[in-house]
Design an enzyme around this catalytic site. Structure first.
Site: not given
Length: 707
Positions: A342, A378
């Site tokens: 993330d 990401e």
């Protein structure tokens, strides 16, 4: 109680069959107490007197799995110097393998008094906070082996443990929403029939429900609020939270592996749940605040490139050790097969700017365990210069946000250049080729947990997040969506037919693109969140998957068979999942004079430079030559496949497409998104070179020619 010196390594609580070794790093502390917690609310404190390189440690004979514990750190509370030690706060072990209980919010879990952020708060947090748990590390893995599915065979399915399983009619009530549900035959059967090879789980590291959300009657449903990087989130366990969650998670991984499905974890190493200077003191903040967090020039405050209040200090050797130890633990002890990071751009921020060659990536590159699993970035964060799609090191793959944006724009009728669409369709060589990566570096997706579902992408022009309690201010406002003529629910049959066709267009485009496709859970059922594009706090039926056959399933079962057919079409044909970029010319040694790829106008003429420069990305024919695949098979054999013509009509009106001559005399229609069934295999009409095919507005047709 006997207290032996113990060892400084490994960190955390390590049970060896006769007792437990405890070790915790802190450079800020003057004194550290290990507190053993009892079910009557009392605690036994043991001072950790031994210290090696700022690691306090002790070995306690007879301390068994299931024992709850925490730390009390004595030291300076001086926010002006970045120090926030407070022995009144019972702290989680940063290396805890399991966590019991949850936070009961109140002033007790904060290091300061409300309204006076610099005045120390000496209220005891123990009755109000979570506790660490000693676990039994032994587990019978049997003959478990990682599937090690190559990227070119991989189909990723992003899912939430609870959201995927909470409403499945074939699951016992007591298992719904848990790790055990993932191992249930009903879930595994669905994934295998769909053709999924990797289950990418939204955060399962122990996380915290934010104080603000709890006060509003909401929850942190998504889980991007980690407090324990080694512990499976206890709320997803049906067996108990005194270490049973570890066994339950391992059992789920073992069952998924038996079905040939890899397990990838969505991990949040960029920040923790302790927030900014006004956040709670749960673990790291009270153990050694300046060693774990990036502080500003005024050490009272935190640098925040994540939008959550804090960012971990990626140039700290202790933070880097924590992250690498955590990753290694999940691979070696929990048998997971990869990670999706993330806001990965934050992990590259050693100082301020994003540095592709930062220490974290160096450590991953040389690590013999972590470097061998799937690593997905990401590739952005919310800090300056944080959008880094295409800029991660060669070992990494990336969520390709540019693919998502281009494909959405093309099908909604927004003007995009034809070259850009062609580039995304063929693996985004502009992003990945220069640094030695290949099409498989691109994780292609149209939807994910963050944003509209596939159904809502074609049913809403605007977000509808009122249920989140922020007056619809949260969530992305530019969604590249199109409601097909009516906002939200509609009984207009033309609108509904167009929406269904658009969903088929997105699914087909995703599966026909070079790269690695990712499906968001429930999209195969046309799952809706009623226009909410930021359902992070909606732990309810708005976010849970409504399975076909259940009440109010939205009619999504009609899309399932088409999605399955497209996944299997891709899996059956290597021309759709090439490991190398196209050459744009005939391939040597194949005895085929045709190029490996060719581009045509709807009239069947090969594209000229003028066509590329002038045409918009609304109509296009692509020839994929199955007889010109340059990469060899696993044993060096030549790979051959059928050839295909992909015809895209993203324009608002019907259009005739001419089947190109000289690229095959006889073809069969195998996909037509204008039909509700998408054309079941073997039933499509046959066409010949030079024939005209009419594609209705916003539709896609695929022709197949046997090798």
């Amino acid at each position: 109680m006997q207290v032996w010196p113990g060892e400084a390594y490994p960190l955390g609580a390590t049970y060896d069959g006769a007792g437990t070794n405890f070790a915790v790093f802190t450079e800020a502390a003057n004194r550290v107490e290990l507190c053993l917690l009892h079910d009557d609310g009392s605690e036994t404190a043991v001072e950790l007197r031994e210290s090696d390189a700022f690691v306090r440690h002790a070995y306690l004979p007879g301390v068994m799995p299931g024992q709850r514990y925490g730390f009390r750190v004595h030291g300076p509370y001086d926010p002006a110097r970045g120090l926030r030690c407070n022995s009144a706060k019972l702290l989680l072990d940063p290396y805890a393998k399991a966590v019991s209980g949850s936070v009961r919010w109140g002033e007790e879990v904060y290091g300061y008094h409300f309204g006076e952020p610099d005045r120390r708060n000496d209220l005891d947090s123990a009755p109000h906070t979570m506790t660490s748990v000693v676990i039994n590390p032994y587990f019978d893995w049997g003959d478990d082996r990682p599937p090690r599915t190559d990227y070119h065979h991989t189909v990723i399915y992003e899912a939430h443990v609870k959201g995927l399983t909470m409403r499945h009619p074939g699951l016992p009530e007591e298992l719904r929403g848990t790790y055990a549900a993932l191992a249930h035959p009903a879930i595994i059967e669905h994934l295998t029939k769909l053709g999924v090879t990797a289950l990418e789980l939204m955060p399962v590291h122990q996380f915290v429900n934010d104080h603000r959300l709890v006060d509003m009657g909401l929850n942190n449903y998504w889980g991007y609020n980690t407090i324990g990087f080694f512990a499976p989130h206890n709320a997803y366990a049906s067996w108990g939270d005194r270490g049973q969650q570890v066994l339950e998670f391992k059992s789920a991984v073992r069952a998924l592996h038996e079905a040939g499905i890899e397990v990838i974890l969505d991990v949040v190493y960029n920040h923790t749940a302790e927030g900014n200077h006004l956040g709670p003191t749960l673990s790291f903040k009270g153990i050694d605040n300046p060693s774990y967090y990036r502080l500003t020039d005024d050490p009272r405050y935190y640098m925040d490139t994540t939008g959550t209040g804090n960012s971990l200090l990626m140039r700290s050797p202790h933070v880097l050790q924590l992250i690498m130890d955590s990753l290694r633990y999940w691979v070696t002890e929990m048998h997971v097969d990869g990670f999706r990071f993330d806001l990965a751009a934050t992990l590259a921020r050693q100082f301020h700017e994003v540095d592709r060659l930062s220490s974290f990536f160096d450590l991953v590159q040389q690590d013999p365990v972590v470097s061998q699993v799937k690593l997905i970035a990401e590739p952005w964060d919310v800090g300056e210069g944080g959008y880094q799609v295409g800029n991660f090191p060669p070992l990494w793959t990336e969520w390709n946000g540019k693919y998502r944006d281009t494909v959405r724009d093309v099908w909604r009728g927004e003007q995009r250049t034809l070259a850009e669409f062609a580039g995304r369709l063929t693996g985004s060589s502009d992003l990945y080729q220069d640094d030695g990566r290949r099409p498989l570096a691109s994780i292609n997706f149209v939807t994910c947990h963050d944003g509209f579902t596939l159904h809502d992408l074609v049913a809403y022009n605007d977000k509808h997040n009122e249920a989140n309690g922020e007056e619809n201010r949260d969530g992305e406002s530019h969604n590249r969506s199109w409601n097909c003529g009516a906002e939200g629910d509609s009984d207009d049959q033309d609108v509904l037919a167009l929406r269904a066709r658009q969903m088929r267009n997105f699914v087909a485009t995703l599966m026909l693109s070079q790269g690695v496709p990712m499906i968001s859970h429930g999209d195969e059922f046309a799952r809706t969140q009623n226009g909410n594009n930021n359902a992070y706090c909606q732990d309810n039926e708005l976010s849970w998957v409504h399975w076909p056959g259940t009440e109010d399933d939205g009619g999504g079962g009609e899309l399932l068979e088409f999605t399955r057919a497209m996944v299997w079409l891709r899996r059956d044909h290597p021309v759709f999942r090439r490991r190398r970029f196209f050459h744009g010319r005939p391939v040597e040694g194949t005895h085929d004079e045709l190029s490996d790829i060719a581009w045509f106008t709807p009239e069947g003429a090969e594209m000229t430079q003028q066509d590329w420069d002038s045409a918009q990305a609304s109509t296009l024919t692509v020839f994929l030559n199955g007889n010109a695949i340059s990469e060899p098979g696993a044993r060096g054999e030549r790979i051959t496949d059928d050839s295909f013509l992909l015809m895209f009509n993203a324009s608002p009106g019907p259009l005739d497409f001419v089947v190109p001559v000289d690229h095959g005399q006889e073809w069969q229609v195998v996909v037509d998104t204008a039909r509700p069934d998408g054309v079941p295999p073997g039933t499509g009409p046959k066409v010949a070179a030079g024939d005209r095919i009419t594609l209705v507005d916003r539709s896609l047709t695929v022709l197949q020619r046997p090798a």
